[in-house]
Design an enzyme around this catalytic site. Sequence first.
Site, PDB file in Angstrom:
ATOM      1  N   ASN A 103      60.205  83.590  61.741  1.00  0.00           N
ATOM      2  CA  ASN A 103      59.347  84.736  62.064  1.00  0.00           C
ATOM      3  C   ASN A 103      59.508  85.293  63.474  1.00  0.00           C
ATOM      4  O   ASN A 103      59.116  86.427  63.719  1.00  0.00           O
ATOM      5  CB  ASN A 103      57.881  84.414  61.744  1.00  0.00           C
ATOM      6  CG  ASN A 103      57.318  83.354  62.662  1.00  0.00           C
ATOM      7  OD1 ASN A 103      58.047  82.480  63.109  1.00  0.00           O
ATOM      8  ND2 ASN A 103      56.043  83.425  62.948  1.00  0.00           N
ATOM      9  N   GLY A 162      57.507  75.372  63.035  1.00  0.00           N
ATOM     10  CA  GLY A 162      57.496  75.724  61.625  1.00  0.00           C
ATOM     11  C   GLY A 162      56.186  75.303  60.996  1.00  0.00           C
ATOM     12  O   GLY A 162      55.168  75.155  61.684  1.00  0.00           O
ATOM     13  N   SER A 163      56.210  75.093  59.694  1.00  0.00           N
ATOM     14  CA  SER A 163      54.962  74.813  58.977  1.00  0.00           C
ATOM     15  C   SER A 163      54.490  73.383  59.217  1.00  0.00           C
ATOM     16  O   SER A 163      55.292  72.489  59.536  1.00  0.00           O
ATOM     17  CB  SER A 163      55.179  75.044  57.480  1.00  0.00           C
ATOM     18  OG  SER A 163      56.193  74.161  57.028  1.00  0.00           O
ATOM     19  N   THR A 164      53.209  73.170  59.007  1.00  0.00           N
ATOM     20  CA  THR A 164      52.643  71.837  59.195  1.00  0.00           C
ATOM     21  C   THR A 164      53.219  70.855  58.173  1.00  0.00           C
ATOM     22  O   THR A 164      53.486  69.689  58.503  1.00  0.00           O
ATOM     23  CB  THR A 164      51.105  71.916  59.097  1.00  0.00           C
ATOM     24  OG1 THR A 164      50.657  72.768  60.160  1.00  0.00           O
ATOM     25  CG2 THR A 164      50.446  70.564  59.237  1.00  0.00           C
ATOM     26  N   VAL A 200      56.268  70.792  56.824  1.00  0.00           N
ATOM     27  CA  VAL A 200      57.599  70.330  57.260  1.00  0.00           C
ATOM     28  C   VAL A 200      57.455  69.513  58.548  1.00  0.00           C
ATOM     29  O   VAL A 200      58.184  68.536  58.755  1.00  0.00           O
ATOM     30  CB  VAL A 200      58.579  71.514  57.427  1.00  0.00           C
ATOM     31  CG1 VAL A 200      59.897  71.054  58.022  1.00  0.00           C
ATOM     32  CG2 VAL A 200      58.824  72.197  56.092  1.00  0.00           C
ATOM     33  N   GLY A 201      56.478  69.864  59.386  1.00  0.00           N
ATOM     34  CA  GLY A 201      56.221  69.072  60.597  1.00  0.00           C
ATOM     35  C   GLY A 201      55.975  67.606  60.270  1.00  0.00           C
ATOM     36  O   GLY A 201      56.461  66.705  60.949  1.00  0.00           O
ATOM     37  N   CYS A 252      52.337  82.944  63.730  1.00  0.00           N
ATOM     38  CA  CYS A 252      51.544  81.705  63.752  1.00  0.00           C
ATOM     39  C   CYS A 252      50.181  81.941  64.370  1.00  0.00           C
ATOM     40  O   CYS A 252      49.181  81.414  63.919  1.00  0.00           O
ATOM     41  CB  CYS A 252      52.301  80.634  64.526  1.00  0.00           C
ATOM     42  SG  CYS A 252      52.751  81.137  66.198  1.00  0.00           S
ATOM     43  N   GLU A 260      55.346  72.576  67.071  1.00  0.00           N
ATOM     44  CA  GLU A 260      54.588  73.835  67.099  1.00  0.00           C
ATOM     45  C   GLU A 260      54.414  74.253  65.651  1.00  0.00           C
ATOM     46  O   GLU A 260      55.350  74.749  65.022  1.00  0.00           O
ATOM     47  CB  GLU A 260      55.365  74.903  67.884  1.00  0.00           C
ATOM     48  CG  GLU A 260      55.558  74.598  69.357  1.00  0.00           C
ATOM     49  CD  GLU A 260      54.291  74.776  70.196  1.00  0.00           C
ATOM     50  OE1 GLU A 260      53.242  75.141  69.633  1.00  0.00           O
ATOM     51  OE2 GLU A 260      54.353  74.535  71.409  1.00  0.00           O
ATOM     52  N   GLU A 313      54.712  74.767  74.989  1.00  0.00           N
ATOM     53  CA  GLU A 313      55.757  75.690  75.444  1.00  0.00           C
ATOM     54  C   GLU A 313      55.146  76.549  76.545  1.00  0.00           C
ATOM     55  O   GLU A 313      53.942  76.559  76.736  1.00  0.00           O
ATOM     56  CB  GLU A 313      56.198  76.596  74.298  1.00  0.00           C
ATOM     57  CG  GLU A 313      56.926  75.862  73.193  1.00  0.00           C
ATOM     58  CD  GLU A 313      57.277  76.796  72.053  1.00  0.00           C
ATOM     59  OE1 GLU A 313      58.463  76.969  71.790  1.00  0.00           O
ATOM     60  OE2 GLU A 313      56.353  77.352  71.434  1.00  0.00           O
TER      61      GLU A 313
HETATM   62  P1  NAD Z   1      59.251  76.020  57.624  1.00  0.00           P
HETATM   63  O1  NAD Z   1      58.492  74.808  58.065  1.00  0.00           O
HETATM   64  O2  NAD Z   1      59.413  76.271  56.183  1.00  0.00           O
HETATM   65  O3  NAD Z   1      60.738  75.967  58.232  1.00  0.00           O
HETATM   66  C1  NAD Z   1      60.994  75.869  59.616  1.00  0.00           C
HETATM   67  C2  NAD Z   1      62.398  75.344  59.846  1.00  0.00           C
HETATM   68  O4  NAD Z   1      62.487  73.993  59.397  1.00  0.00           O
HETATM   69  C3  NAD Z   1      63.493  76.104  59.098  1.00  0.00           C
HETATM   70  O5  NAD Z   1      64.636  76.212  59.940  1.00  0.00           O
HETATM   71  C4  NAD Z   1      63.790  75.177  57.915  1.00  0.00           C
HETATM   72  O6  NAD Z   1      65.098  75.356  57.372  1.00  0.00           O
HETATM   73  C5  NAD Z   1      63.634  73.818  58.566  1.00  0.00           C
HETATM   74  N1  NAD Z   1      63.339  72.702  57.663  1.00  0.00           N
HETATM   75  C6  NAD Z   1      62.747  72.736  56.441  1.00  0.00           C
HETATM   76  N2  NAD Z   1      62.626  71.470  55.964  1.00  0.00           N
HETATM   77  C7  NAD Z   1      63.131  70.630  56.902  1.00  0.00           C
HETATM   78  C8  NAD Z   1      63.267  69.202  57.009  1.00  0.00           C
HETATM   79  N3  NAD Z   1      62.848  68.384  56.026  1.00  0.00           N
HETATM   80  N4  NAD Z   1      63.821  68.673  58.124  1.00  0.00           N
HETATM   81  C9  NAD Z   1      64.233  69.491  59.127  1.00  0.00           C
HETATM   82  N5  NAD Z   1      64.147  70.845  59.091  1.00  0.00           N
HETATM   83  C10 NAD Z   1      63.594  71.404  57.984  1.00  0.00           C
HETATM   84  O7  NAD Z   1      58.554  77.241  58.374  1.00  0.00           O
HETATM   85  P2  NAD Z   1      58.885  78.787  58.246  1.00  0.00           P
HETATM   86  O8  NAD Z   1      58.462  79.264  56.899  1.00  0.00           O
HETATM   87  O9  NAD Z   1      60.286  79.036  58.695  1.00  0.00           O
HETATM   88  O10 NAD Z   1      57.909  79.394  59.377  1.00  0.00           O
HETATM   89  C11 NAD Z   1      56.575  79.726  59.137  1.00  0.00           C
HETATM   90  C12 NAD Z   1      55.658  78.624  59.650  1.00  0.00           C
HETATM   91  O11 NAD Z   1      55.945  78.349  61.020  1.00  0.00           O
HETATM   92  C13 NAD Z   1      54.197  79.040  59.618  1.00  0.00           C
HETATM   93  O12 NAD Z   1      53.415  77.936  59.194  1.00  0.00           O
HETATM   94  C14 NAD Z   1      53.899  79.377  61.077  1.00  0.00           C
HETATM   95  O13 NAD Z   1      52.543  79.267  61.438  1.00  0.00           O
HETATM   96  C15 NAD Z   1      54.746  78.376  61.789  1.00  0.00           C
HETATM   97  N6  NAD Z   1      55.052  78.814  63.157  1.00  0.00           N
HETATM   98  C16 NAD Z   1      54.432  78.183  64.198  1.00  0.00           C
HETATM   99  C17 NAD Z   1      54.657  78.615  65.500  1.00  0.00           C
HETATM  100  C18 NAD Z   1      53.969  77.953  66.668  1.00  0.00           C
HETATM  101  O14 NAD Z   1      54.335  78.234  67.809  1.00  0.00           O
HETATM  102  N7  NAD Z   1      52.973  77.112  66.453  1.00  0.00           N
HETATM  103  C19 NAD Z   1      55.534  79.678  65.739  1.00  0.00           C
HETATM  104  C20 NAD Z   1      56.156  80.292  64.653  1.00  0.00           C
HETATM  105  C21 NAD Z   1      55.914  79.851  63.365  1.00  0.00           C
END
Ligand code: NAD
Length: 501
Positions: free
Chosen positions: A153, A227-229, A231-232, A284, A249, A466
């Site tokens: 995003n 990324g998403s919680t 996947v986190g 986010c 994050e 960050e």
């Molecule tokens: P996502 O978690 O689906 O993917 C993020 C990244 O992780 C991608 O590059 C993906 O290919 C990779 N990934 C997926 N599975 C993995 C694994 N098992 N191991 C390692 N890497 C893996 O998130 P998204 O759909 O790309 O982004 C949207 C989400 O990110 C929303 O929940 C948003 O709130 C969050 N976000 C948070 C912040 C912040 O600063 N807190 C900023 C931007 C987006």
Amino acid sequence: MTLNVDMIPLYVGGSDHVGEATPIHRENPARTSDRVGSVCAANPSQVGAAVEAAQAASRAWSDLGIDGRVRALAEAWTFGDDERAALSTILTMELGKVLADTRGELDYGIAYVDFAMTNAAATLANQVVNDAAGRFLFRSVPYGVVAAIIPWNAPLNISSTVVGPALVAGNTVVVKPSPLAPLAVTTYLRAIARHLPAGVLNVVNGDADVGEALVSDPRVGKIAFTGSTGVGRQILRSAAAGVTPSLLELGGNDAAVVLDDVELSDELVARLVFGSFLTAGQVCMAIKRLFVHESIFTDVVERYREVARRVLQIGDPMDPRVTIGPLVSKRQVEMVSKFVESAAAEGASVIELGTKVDDGFDLAGGYYLRPSLVLNATRDSQIVVEEQFGPTVPILPFSDVDDAVEAANNSDYGLCASVWTADEERAFEIGCRLEAGTVFVNTHNRSGMALQAPFGGMKLSGYGREYGTAGVLEFAQSQTISRVERSRAGADIEAGRRYAV
Ligand code: NAD
């Protein structure tokens, strides 16, 4: 800088490499019949090679010292107006985010790298203490190889705020962009990497399996995941084996609290609207729950609709008049639509917002979803409790400040929040009661950001920071070398013996 986005190679160890996995093709979400470009994808052994190259470059990069690294980075991280315009155009075409916003995220990311470089010496300098307590050297040392996983995003911004400070602090980096927006960020990082010693900055594209291979590599010293919680959590499981420190994050479900004394100017209401609808809500830190004092609720809804009709201009994201483009994918449209439909099925009313820019552009040819305001949802409905990540926001009344604080804090997430009032003191006081990493006053989302302000989440929104000097220290670990004066009470050999018995 080459702007050919037709099969962008991997960048590993200072050179381009053809990927050994199936390439990733990116369609234009505003016109899905158009292909924007493609990137090569890595297989697991190519991920290993990238980590190896980063590890091999690590010592020499760290030994350059702060000044040497900043000099090299300042030269590498230089982008003229034409290059910035080209990068933001690529991102707009692959992501659907409007041009002004892709340019804004790039400029802001570069500005933070400048901030990190300018403050590097003061932030990372060794401290020598030689006093009655003994002699001490407190150092900031790099982690080695940083694995950076980037979401779709805001990839130009997020890659800057992670890669910039990680390199400044003396780490080398392997970046994995999202398959949903790999073109602009890979082009950007390759342009920087080419000016740095081989292996210092590497980029491998791919899906979750590539990310997984990267974060589970035992040679990785620190993970930076945005990324998403969900996947986190997986990242943490991968990190557990090597006890690898991780910056997380994650997602958010930000609340905005609009108090009864707010001054509802058009400008302020426009800020409230964009707080939710920037990047079609795919941010986010967007306002995802809007709490308004019951005494002004009807008035706010009316003003909100009226201002949104004028400022939310839906259409082609390449058109400078447009402020709302498409969503990134069909899956995202379906996901957000389900949230809205389920709220409506429970009795909520859905008010459509915005205006289509009337230029014959066919919204049906892209992943468009009409922005909406959801009234009468209950506080425990899905659209209030979960992160909807799209162009919709529930608006709910509250009775008094305690009620608002309780409602805002009643969330698993804790990324950002905001308080809207004419009384700044009141805003800061209420802000301190909100469980969020950042609380904005009379604004929300990117317009509330400041380079020096640490940014990150509480609760399920993650941890680590960050921005600010904290964003640089995030990529440095502290080391102490100490010789304690023997004569110091409590710290001598005898004291040690006493503790041992
Ligand atoms: P996502 O978690 O689906 O993917 C993020 C990244 O992780 C991608 O590059 C993906 O290919 C990779 N990934 C997926 N599975 C993995 C694994 N098992 N191991 C390692 N890497 C893996 O998130 P998204 O759909 O790309 O982004 C949207 C989400 O990110 C929303 O929940 C948003 O709130 C969050 N976000 C948070 C912040 C912040 O600063 N807190 C900023 C931007 C987006």
